[in-house]
Design an enzyme around this catalytic site. Sequence first.
Site, PDB file in Angstrom:
ATOM      1  N   ALA A  56     -51.875 -75.831  75.136  1.00 42.02           N
ATOM      2  CA  ALA A  56     -52.477 -74.497  75.112  1.00 42.02           C
ATOM      3  C   ALA A  56     -53.832 -74.479  74.409  1.00 42.02           C
ATOM      4  CB  ALA A  56     -51.532 -73.520  74.431  1.00 42.02           C
TER       5      ALA A  56
ATOM      6  N   HIS B  76     -51.121 -84.450  70.923  1.00 36.57           N
ATOM      7  CA  HIS B  76     -51.868 -84.028  72.105  1.00 36.57           C
ATOM      8  C   HIS B  76     -52.592 -85.249  72.679  1.00 36.57           C
ATOM      9  CE1 HIS B  76     -51.204 -79.696  72.137  1.00 36.57           C
ATOM     10  NE2 HIS B  76     -51.160 -79.781  70.817  1.00 36.57           N
TER      11      HIS B  76
ATOM     12  N   ASN C  43     -43.589 -83.398  72.340  1.00 37.90           N
ATOM     13  CA  ASN C  43     -44.385 -82.407  73.049  1.00 37.90           C
ATOM     14  C   ASN C  43     -45.850 -82.815  73.088  1.00 37.90           C
ATOM     15  OD1 ASN C  43     -42.208 -80.276  71.381  1.00 37.90           O
ATOM     16  ND2 ASN C  43     -42.249 -80.401  73.603  1.00 37.90           N
TER      17      ASN C  43
ATOM     18  N   ASP D  47     -36.629 -75.043  68.389  1.00 39.30           N
ATOM     19  CA  ASP D  47     -36.303 -73.701  68.877  1.00 39.30           C
ATOM     20  C   ASP D  47     -35.344 -73.741  70.054  1.00 39.30           C
ATOM     21  OD1 ASP D  47     -38.030 -74.781  70.743  1.00 39.30           O
ATOM     22  OD2 ASP D  47     -39.443 -73.105  70.738  1.00 39.30           O
TER      23      ASP D  47
ATOM     24  N   ASP E 259     -44.896 -74.256  64.684  1.00 40.62           N
ATOM     25  CA  ASP E 259     -45.978 -74.185  65.684  1.00 40.62           C
ATOM     26  C   ASP E 259     -46.009 -72.772  66.270  1.00 40.62           C
ATOM     27  OD1 ASP E 259     -48.122 -74.923  67.265  1.00 40.62           O
ATOM     28  OD2 ASP E 259     -46.925 -75.980  68.759  1.00 40.62           O
TER      29      ASP E 259
END
Length: 400
Positions: free
Chosen positions: A160, A215, A239, A268, A293
């Site tokens: 994002a 990332h 992730n 989560d 996050d």
Amino acid sequence: MTRLVVHGARKVDAEGLVDDFWLVADGAHITATGTGTGWRQAADGADDGADGASDYRANADPVGSHVIDAHGQWLTPGFIDLHCHGGGGHAYDDGTDELRAALATHRAHGTTRSLVSHVAAPLASLRASLSLVAELTATDPLVLGSHLEGPFLALERRGAHDARFLLEPGPEAVEELIAAARGTLRTATIAPELPNALEAIGVLTEAGAVVGVGHTAADYAQASRAFAVGARLLTHAFNAMPGIHHRAPGPVIAAIENRDVTLELILDGLHVHPSVAALLFREVPGRVALVTDAMAAAGATDGDYRLGGLNVTVHDGLAVLSGTDTIAGSTLTQDAALGNAVTLAGVDPVAAVTALTRTPARVLGEEHRLGLLRAGYVADAVLLDHEWHAHTVVADGSVL
């Protein structure tokens, strides 16, 4: 200065689980701990508060003390969040008032110490944001500094982050951002396959920042080199990075193999499957740091939000870039992460609490004062009900 007393708690921290626990705090620090009824004498200064002391002043609270009866509920150290972007409908990068409002939301859920995370943005904006946080740390000791998540990220793993603002970690840009933070840049994420990345890891480390690999499109060898030259964190493990393949182990395995590396985890139930989270806890005990996050929708409602310069839609608690299925941060709070660790992933409560307290404190070099309920440590504590919902939060010896 009001003395704080918490008694009758079920304490859990990195040193273990203790029933009928009490602590006494004078000002910002814990001065005594024990079990049983000795809290009254410790609070009154009658003795050292040793376990098994007689029930002194049995029918009256110590004079001048704020006394909290935990009634057998969980008591943990205050949570430390290494990675967060906002909450309560407010984004960290929208100015001082919004930042304070977002911090208040997370503090109500047990996060007593925070890093402020910055997404990729124009260099001038990042300099201003880093400077703002530097100023805030001078007046708010609960803000520990900045986490620079952008702009040194891989285009294909940007998640994002706005592609327009991604940069290679050239020396001039790196030094510019370090200078803007004025000694308060605590962590920085970098994709180690980028040009100049390994050199940038050295510069950032020398400036006092803990560097995280994230990332990234890096393979196992590239990630291993980054850890070898000083990176000590894996930003939100699994992730925005290659996964584990039997012929291409990737950054997660490189991080697991290096005992000096801590692995962030967003628990989560959406970012990482609970069974994978449980596997990670078993594989690297004491090296998992639970992070939120979180973006602005944490502790707020579903709807439309902004993250940096991008539109985000939140539905059923899942935040994605509007019109896509790209996850855009979380709507997680740290008490919810703790509950998920225990109830969804089956993690032992001591290990789960450690991942929110002692482990992130160690990442930041703060383990000498944060992350334990022990005399001499900062009086940060969270009382949680039996379903792991925070309801009373103490920071620097004061109830928030």
